[in-house]
Write an enzyme that holds these catalytic residues in place. Structure first.
Site, PDB file in Angstrom:
ATOM      1  N   LYS A 143       0.954  -1.162  -0.226  1.00 15.76           N
ATOM      2  CA  LYS A 143       0.066  -0.157   0.025  1.00 15.76           C
ATOM      3  C   LYS A 143       0.726   1.231   0.086  1.00 15.76           C
ATOM      4  CE  LYS A 143      -0.847   0.095   4.973  1.00 15.76           C
ATOM      5  NZ  LYS A 143      -0.571   1.470   5.292  1.00 15.76           N
ATOM      6  N   ASP A 144       2.195   1.177   0.533  1.00 14.32           N
ATOM      7  CA  ASP A 144       2.947   2.376   0.351  1.00 14.32           C
ATOM      8  C   ASP A 144       3.776   2.586  -0.896  1.00 14.32           C
ATOM      9  OD1 ASP A 144       2.209   2.694   3.030  1.00 14.32           O
ATOM     10  OD2 ASP A 144       3.744   1.647   3.860  1.00 14.32           O
ATOM     11  N   ARG A 204      -8.694   8.357   2.846  1.00 17.86           N
ATOM     12  CA  ARG A 204      -9.652   7.404   2.462  1.00 17.86           C
ATOM     13  C   ARG A 204     -10.197   6.900   3.906  1.00 17.86           C
ATOM     14  NH1 ARG A 204      -8.877   2.091   4.056  1.00 17.86           N
ATOM     15  NH2 ARG A 204      -6.950   2.680   5.022  1.00 17.86           N
ATOM     16  N   ARG A 205      -9.491   6.686   5.049  1.00 18.28           N
ATOM     17  CA  ARG A 205     -10.123   6.393   6.211  1.00 18.28           C
ATOM     18  C   ARG A 205     -11.010   7.399   6.756  1.00 18.28           C
ATOM     19  NH1 ARG A 205      -4.397   3.983   8.246  1.00 18.28           N
ATOM     20  NH2 ARG A 205      -4.851   1.709   7.852  1.00 18.28           N
ATOM     21  N   ARG A 254       1.292  11.350  12.440  1.00 17.10           N
ATOM     22  CA  ARG A 254       2.361  10.567  11.610  1.00 17.10           C
ATOM     23  C   ARG A 254       3.202   9.771  12.620  1.00 17.10           C
ATOM     24  NH1 ARG A 254       4.251  12.561   6.937  1.00 17.10           N
ATOM     25  NH2 ARG A 254       5.405  10.597   7.230  1.00 17.10           N
ATOM     26  N   ARG A 256       2.737   6.271  17.295  1.00 14.60           N
ATOM     27  CA  ARG A 256       1.475   6.746  17.235  1.00 14.60           C
ATOM     28  C   ARG A 256       0.594   6.071  18.481  1.00 14.60           C
ATOM     29  NH1 ARG A 256      -0.718   6.333  10.943  1.00 14.60           N
ATOM     30  NH2 ARG A 256       1.064   7.080  10.047  1.00 14.60           N
ATOM     31  N   CYS A 292      -3.102  10.458  -7.107  1.00 10.65           N
ATOM     32  CA  CYS A 292      -4.240  11.017  -6.761  1.00 10.65           C
ATOM     33  C   CYS A 292      -4.450  11.029  -5.201  1.00 10.65           C
ATOM     34  CB  CYS A 292      -5.492  10.070  -7.390  1.00 10.65           C
ATOM     35  SG  CYS A 292      -7.032  10.707  -6.980  1.00 10.65           S
TER      36      CYS A 292
END
Length: 288
Positions: free
Chosen positions: A73-74, A119-120, A137, A143, A228
């Site tokens: 995903k990264d 997205r989340r 971040r 986190r 995007c």
């Protein structure tokens, strides 16, 4: 073989997962990426996902390492010429999860939910419409420290990362993929290397089903333009000879949220992603 990875605890665990399945002697070479060092701004403000792979790409192209391991995903939609994604791991749990502070069982609605992903964020608004959703971040441990210190009421993270770090006990709730559609590639590890190299070795780790899902999901994102930053998601599943792709797209101002899905033969995984993207693009034109 020399395997390149980011130097975070999670990235090292992920690289070691691949190394353990390669079946050949390996040396792990870690490095800090630009994305790991810029923590005061969200990714869309500083250059996107490519910041997590730039240094690793450079090491791969210079011959410093033979393969690199990434969370799919990264990984940007385009790779340097001659250095494609060459293998995919079996997918871990693709879901997103809610994490509360230690020893807390109820959500404090006066504090923000920590989440940097558009997205989340746009999907969370359906469940927590009156709560602030604030960027956060840093690596997972950083986190969690911010969460436990009282800065946030909760975090939304990927289940896969917490599972791999043996932090499953921190998870308060799993969101189903119908509740929050995952990011393209979430839960899959991707191996990048020189085209047509180490083919026999890579057979030990490459998961065909993950590759099909990655192809459909990333084709959808690519058709929109890989960089995007509108809220966007894609999640595929394979059953026998069919692949189902669920996608989400939101307008940039997050006022319009659209979900679609479709099914295809696995041989047409890429075409499925492209077709759904084109379909949504046509619908988006009516919003403008």
């Amino acid at each position: 073989m020399r395997i390149g990875s980011r130097d975070s605890k999670l990235a090292v665990i992920q690289a070691e997962e691949i190394i353990n399945k390669l079946g050949v002697p390996c040396e792990l070479i870690t490095m800090k990426t630009t994305g790991d060092m810029i923590l005061d701004r969200t990714l869309d403000k500083v250059g996107g996902k490519g910041l997590f792979v730039k240094e690793l790409d450079r090491a791969l192209m210079s011959g410093e390492v033979d393969l690199t391991v990434h969370s799919l995903k990264d990984v940007p939609m385009e790779q340097p010429e001659g250095f494609p994604l060459v293998a995919y791991s079996k997918r871990e749990d693709p879901r997103d999860v809610l994490v509360l502070p230690k020893n807390i069982t109820d959500l404090d609605t006066k504090k923000p939910i920590g989440c940097s992903s558009a997205r989340r964020r746009v999907q969370l608004k359906r469940f927590f419409p009156d709560m602030e959703i604030k960027p956060v971040r840093g690596n997972i441990q950083t986190r969690l420290k911010k969460l436990d210190s009282g800065e946030y009421s909760a975090l939304v993270l990927a289940a896969a990362g917490l599972h791999r770090l043996c932090l499953k006990d921190r998870i308060s709730k799993y969101f189903s993929t119908d509740e929050i559609l995952p990011a393209a590639g979430q839960g899959i590890l991707a191996v990048q290397g020189k085209a047509n190299a180490f083919i026999d070795v890579l057979k030990h780790i490459n998961n065909i089903e993950s590759g099909l899902c990655a192809t459909a999901e990333r084709a959808f994102i690519t058709e929109f333009g890989g960089g995007c930053f509108s809220p966007i998601a894609a999640y595929a599943t394979v059953y026998e000879s069919e692949i189902t792709l669920q996608v989400m797209y939101s307008s940039e101002d997050e006022s319009q949220l659209l979900y679609r899905s479709d099914v295809e033969n696995i041989a047409n995984a890429k075409q499925l992603g492209i077709r759904l993207a084109q379909q949504i693009k046509k619908e988006v034109q009516f919003w403008k």
